[in-house]
Design a protein around this motif. Structure first.
Motif, PDB file in Angstrom:
ATOM      1  N   ASN A 261       0.704  -1.291  -0.020  1.00 15.99           N
ATOM      2  CA  ASN A 261       0.192  -0.078   0.058  1.00 15.99           C
ATOM      3  C   ASN A 261       1.033   1.341   0.134  1.00 15.99           C
ATOM      4  O   ASN A 261       0.465   2.127  -0.657  1.00 15.99           O
ATOM      5  CB  ASN A 261      -0.869   0.078   1.083  1.00 15.99           C
ATOM      6  N   LEU A 262       2.060   1.119   0.892  1.00 17.39           N
ATOM      7  CA  LEU A 262       2.889   2.314   0.864  1.00 17.39           C
ATOM      8  C   LEU A 262       3.470   2.564  -0.426  1.00 17.39           C
ATOM      9  O   LEU A 262       3.808   3.917  -0.749  1.00 17.39           O
ATOM     10  CB  LEU A 262       3.784   2.228   1.838  1.00 17.39           C
ATOM     11  N   ASN A 263       4.049   1.592  -0.973  1.00 13.85           N
ATOM     12  CA  ASN A 263       4.576   1.780  -2.531  1.00 13.85           C
ATOM     13  C   ASN A 263       3.331   2.399  -3.594  1.00 13.85           C
ATOM     14  O   ASN A 263       3.737   3.214  -4.273  1.00 13.85           O
ATOM     15  CB  ASN A 263       4.959   0.254  -3.052  1.00 13.85           C
ATOM     16  N   GLN A 264       2.308   1.840  -3.455  1.00 14.68           N
ATOM     17  CA  GLN A 264       1.148   2.354  -4.384  1.00 14.68           C
ATOM     18  C   GLN A 264       0.990   3.994  -4.131  1.00 14.68           C
ATOM     19  O   GLN A 264       0.854   4.770  -4.888  1.00 14.68           O
ATOM     20  CB  GLN A 264      -0.094   1.722  -4.414  1.00 14.68           C
ATOM     21  N   ILE A 265       1.049   4.232  -2.757  1.00 18.45           N
ATOM     22  CA  ILE A 265       0.900   5.853  -2.323  1.00 18.45           C
ATOM     23  C   ILE A 265       1.965   6.437  -2.922  1.00 18.45           C
ATOM     24  O   ILE A 265       1.878   7.585  -3.247  1.00 18.45           O
ATOM     25  CB  ILE A 265       0.707   5.905  -0.793  1.00 18.45           C
ATOM     26  N   ALA A 266       3.093   5.955  -2.618  1.00 17.04           N
ATOM     27  CA  ALA A 266       4.426   6.583  -3.332  1.00 17.04           C
ATOM     28  C   ALA A 266       4.556   6.733  -4.543  1.00 17.04           C
ATOM     29  O   ALA A 266       4.724   7.917  -5.234  1.00 17.04           O
ATOM     30  CB  ALA A 266       5.899   5.918  -2.734  1.00 17.04           C
ATOM     31  N   LYS A 267       4.198   5.999  -5.285  1.00 17.75           N
ATOM     32  CA  LYS A 267       3.879   5.845  -6.809  1.00 17.75           C
ATOM     33  C   LYS A 267       3.081   6.866  -7.211  1.00 17.75           C
ATOM     34  O   LYS A 267       3.414   7.781  -8.026  1.00 17.75           O
ATOM     35  CB  LYS A 267       3.624   4.514  -7.523  1.00 17.75           C
ATOM     36  N   HIS A 268       1.902   7.220  -6.647  1.00 15.24           N
ATOM     37  CA  HIS A 268       0.892   8.150  -7.049  1.00 15.24           C
ATOM     38  C   HIS A 268       1.238   9.348  -6.523  1.00 15.24           C
ATOM     39  O   HIS A 268       1.187  10.336  -7.320  1.00 15.24           O
ATOM     40  CB  HIS A 268      -0.366   7.614  -6.042  1.00 15.24           C
ATOM     41  N   TYR A 269       2.163   9.699  -5.205  1.00 13.93           N
ATOM     42  CA  TYR A 269       2.640  10.950  -5.035  1.00 13.93           C
ATOM     43  C   TYR A 269       3.518  11.347  -6.013  1.00 13.93           C
ATOM     44  O   TYR A 269       4.030  12.557  -6.370  1.00 13.93           O
ATOM     45  CB  TYR A 269       3.264  10.532  -3.604  1.00 13.93           C
ATOM     46  N   ASN A 270       4.610  10.438  -6.517  1.00 10.61           N
ATOM     47  CA  ASN A 270       5.590  10.765  -7.305  1.00 10.61           C
ATOM     48  C   ASN A 270       5.265  11.177  -8.726  1.00 10.61           C
ATOM     49  O   ASN A 270       6.001  11.668  -9.601  1.00 10.61           O
ATOM     50  CB  ASN A 270       6.712   9.888  -7.282  1.00 10.61           C
ATOM     51  N   SER A 271       3.915  10.954  -9.102  1.00 10.97           N
ATOM     52  CA  SER A 271       3.451  11.056 -10.642  1.00 10.97           C
ATOM     53  C   SER A 271       2.887  12.456 -10.637  1.00 10.97           C
ATOM     54  O   SER A 271       2.237  12.905 -11.687  1.00 10.97           O
ATOM     55  CB  SER A 271       2.190  10.156 -10.601  1.00 10.97           C
ATOM     56  N   ASN A 272       3.065  13.418  -9.493  1.00 11.08           N
ATOM     57  CA  ASN A 272       2.650  14.540  -9.475  1.00 11.08           C
ATOM     58  C   ASN A 272       0.762  14.717  -9.534  1.00 11.08           C
ATOM     59  O   ASN A 272       0.634  16.026  -9.950  1.00 11.08           O
ATOM     60  CB  ASN A 272       3.378  15.563 -10.352  1.00 11.08           C
ATOM     61  N   ILE A 273       0.168  13.886  -9.401  1.00 12.96           N
ATOM     62  CA  ILE A 273      -1.287  13.881  -9.784  1.00 12.96           C
ATOM     63  C   ILE A 273      -1.651  14.411  -8.069  1.00 12.96           C
ATOM     64  O   ILE A 273      -1.199  13.885  -7.103  1.00 12.96           O
ATOM     65  CB  ILE A 273      -1.973  12.657  -9.763  1.00 12.96           C
ATOM     66  N   PRO A 274      -2.564  15.450  -7.969  1.00  8.75           N
ATOM     67  CA  PRO A 274      -3.004  15.799  -6.826  1.00  8.75           C
ATOM     68  C   PRO A 274      -3.550  14.902  -5.889  1.00  8.75           C
ATOM     69  O   PRO A 274      -4.528  14.219  -6.316  1.00  8.75           O
ATOM     70  CB  PRO A 274      -3.918  17.062  -7.236  1.00  8.75           C
ATOM     71  N   VAL A 275      -3.634  14.872  -4.483  1.00 10.26           N
ATOM     72  CA  VAL A 275      -3.968  13.899  -3.626  1.00 10.26           C
ATOM     73  C   VAL A 275      -4.920  14.536  -2.787  1.00 10.26           C
ATOM     74  O   VAL A 275      -4.661  15.603  -2.146  1.00 10.26           O
ATOM     75  CB  VAL A 275      -2.800  13.459  -2.932  1.00 10.26           C
TER      76      VAL A 275
END
Length: 69
Positions: free
Chosen positions: A29-43
């Motif tokens: 789950n943390l890897n998925q969150i990090a991938k999303h965060y690093n994609s510069n898509i607003p969270v």
């Protein structure tokens, strides 16, 4: 001539298996969150709140595991 004896593998206690499996899920789950965060898509802010809560719980779990051993 040497006699080769095979000893049975030591069994991992169920609690340790469950802990390992749960930590593996958390890591995924943390890897998925990090991938999303690093994609510069607003969270969304609710997702960030959940992430920070998970982060705190994970830190407490790691501290507990380290202190018990």
């Amino acid at each position: 001539m040497y006699l080769q004896i095979r000893l049975p593998k030591a069994r991992t206690p169920i609690l340790e298996k469950q802990t390992y499996q749960e930590l593996k899920k958390i890591g995924t789950n943390l890897n998925q969150i990090a991938k999303h965060y690093n994609s510069n898509i607003p969270v969304p802010s609710d997702k960030l709140t959940t992430f920070f809560a998970l982060h705190e719980k994970l830190n407490l779990l790691i501290k507990h595991l380290v202190d018990d051993h």
